[in-house]
Scaffold this active site. Sequence first.
Site, PDB file in Angstrom:
ATOM      1  N   GLU A  43       0.889  -1.199  -0.051  1.00  9.01           N
ATOM      2  CA  GLU A  43      -0.026   0.137   0.208  1.00  9.01           C
ATOM      3  C   GLU A  43       0.857   1.140   0.164  1.00  9.01           C
ATOM      4  O   GLU A  43       0.685   2.048   0.853  1.00  9.01           O
ATOM      5  CB  GLU A  43      -1.069  -0.119   1.375  1.00  9.01           C
ATOM      6  CG  GLU A  43      -1.897  -1.178   1.249  1.00  9.01           C
ATOM      7  CD  GLU A  43      -2.905  -1.229   2.256  1.00  9.01           C
ATOM      8  OE1 GLU A  43      -4.130  -1.676   2.149  1.00  9.01           O
ATOM      9  OE2 GLU A  43      -2.579  -0.741   3.330  1.00  9.01           O
ATOM     10  N   GLU A  68      -5.555  -8.303  -1.005  1.00  6.78           N
ATOM     11  CA  GLU A  68      -6.147  -8.075   0.112  1.00  6.78           C
ATOM     12  C   GLU A  68      -7.869  -7.644  -0.011  1.00  6.78           C
ATOM     13  O   GLU A  68      -7.945  -6.794  -0.800  1.00  6.78           O
ATOM     14  CB  GLU A  68      -5.652  -6.881   1.002  1.00  6.78           C
ATOM     15  CG  GLU A  68      -4.192  -7.126   1.617  1.00  6.78           C
ATOM     16  CD  GLU A  68      -3.850  -6.065   2.849  1.00  6.78           C
ATOM     17  OE1 GLU A  68      -4.831  -5.486   3.162  1.00  6.78           O
ATOM     18  OE2 GLU A  68      -2.646  -5.754   2.616  1.00  6.78           O
TER      19      GLU A  68
END
Length: 465
Positions: free
Chosen positions: A173, A362
């Site tokens: 991320e 995810e």
Amino acid sequence: MSNPFPAHFLWGGAIAANQVEGAYLTDGKGLSTSDLQPQGIFGEIVTRQPGDSGIKDVAIDFYHRYPQDIALFAEMGFTCLRISIAWTRIFPQGDEAEPNEAGLAFYDRLFDELAKYGIQPLVTLSHYEMPYGLVEKHGGWGNRLTIDCFERYARTVFARYRHKVKRWLTFNEINMSLHAPFTGVGLPPDSDKAAIYQAIHHQLVASARAVKACHDMIPDAQIGNMLLGAMLYPLTSKPEDVMESLHQNREWLFFGDVQVRGAYPGYMHRYFREQGITLNITAQDKQDLKATVDFISFSYYMTGCVTTDEAQLEKTRGNILNMVPNPYLESSEWGWQIDPLGLRYLLNFLYDRYQKPLFIVENGLGAKDKIEENGDIYDDYRIRYLNDHLVQVGEAIDDGVEVLGYTCWGPIDLVSASKAEMSKRYGFIYVDRDDAGHGSLERRRKKSFYWYQSVIASHGKTLTR
């Protein structure tokens, strides 16, 4: 209806070292930035003292219990497990000349255990856990030296695991560095935008250098980036809202643009100019950035809305992404809006933009679970959430999007990233530990365990459409 999931589609789950391993100073491991945030990535940064403790110090003790946990993943039928290597297990301070053999040996054992069951590892090089030594001594990613330290680390693990790992990710991320600078780039939370973007630039160069090193050292491997996939819709069809959604989506797409296309996009040059930001970008940096990723991976939990309406914006104060609620969506117990169709939209959007394979690394529902008197855990809410999202993944594949696989977040309960909670549970496997760190750490299968087992065994045919 034909099954959209291709034969080579990978099914599995995703975990992160700092949220599962524990053993936070075992076998020579150094302190990471995660260790200095025992209350999560938005929590206070603390100086660790001998004898103090945080819930992540033990986490779910995956460091010692991984054979048992991997056996459970294999029982579900996993073909892929996303993990991260703790950089501080390999280079405890981050700037050593030689790696820590005990740390390297641990991941050898872990990868061998996965291979025993035919589970492919997908390995993140840096997942919110850079060495605190680099922050304390050198200023984190604000210092160009950190690029060299990261490249040394990447080359070390590529050389060690080149026969065991064929899929890699650089930074988890990476776009969250804008919103959580200590976690992302090792800068103080109150750092100005110029400092944060300079640190991000160094991180992007380091990512590209790792990509080149991987291509050179493991020609049959693939390496991707990893984005927080937070698609922002305009709240209304008012042109100003539509334009605002474009601007705010570019804030995170910028990272993908650089990592996929190998150069800064034009809209960022305008942004830097208007913000009075001048980055130190060398000719060598520009050359390095041309090493682009093989595929794009991302997390997906929710979408949001943006607006230019000041009255609506007032409701978002303190919201990390300045999102306003979407009136058409329900929310989880933690206020995250649930939007399965948004995953199909995002998959199509990213594929249209980049024409690169995509990997959902995810996706999951954090919720409180209840153990019934008979010991069972009936998490139908989790099954419904995951089913509805996987159906939309299938729709995107039918749309022509190339999707490599799906690793749901937290196949086993773990310490949440945002607030370091155990009560926010994602897993198919229950772990007996509470927010205070009490519990036996016993593992227990939930109803969703058997549901996901069936989905994988049928290659998605048992999903309820």
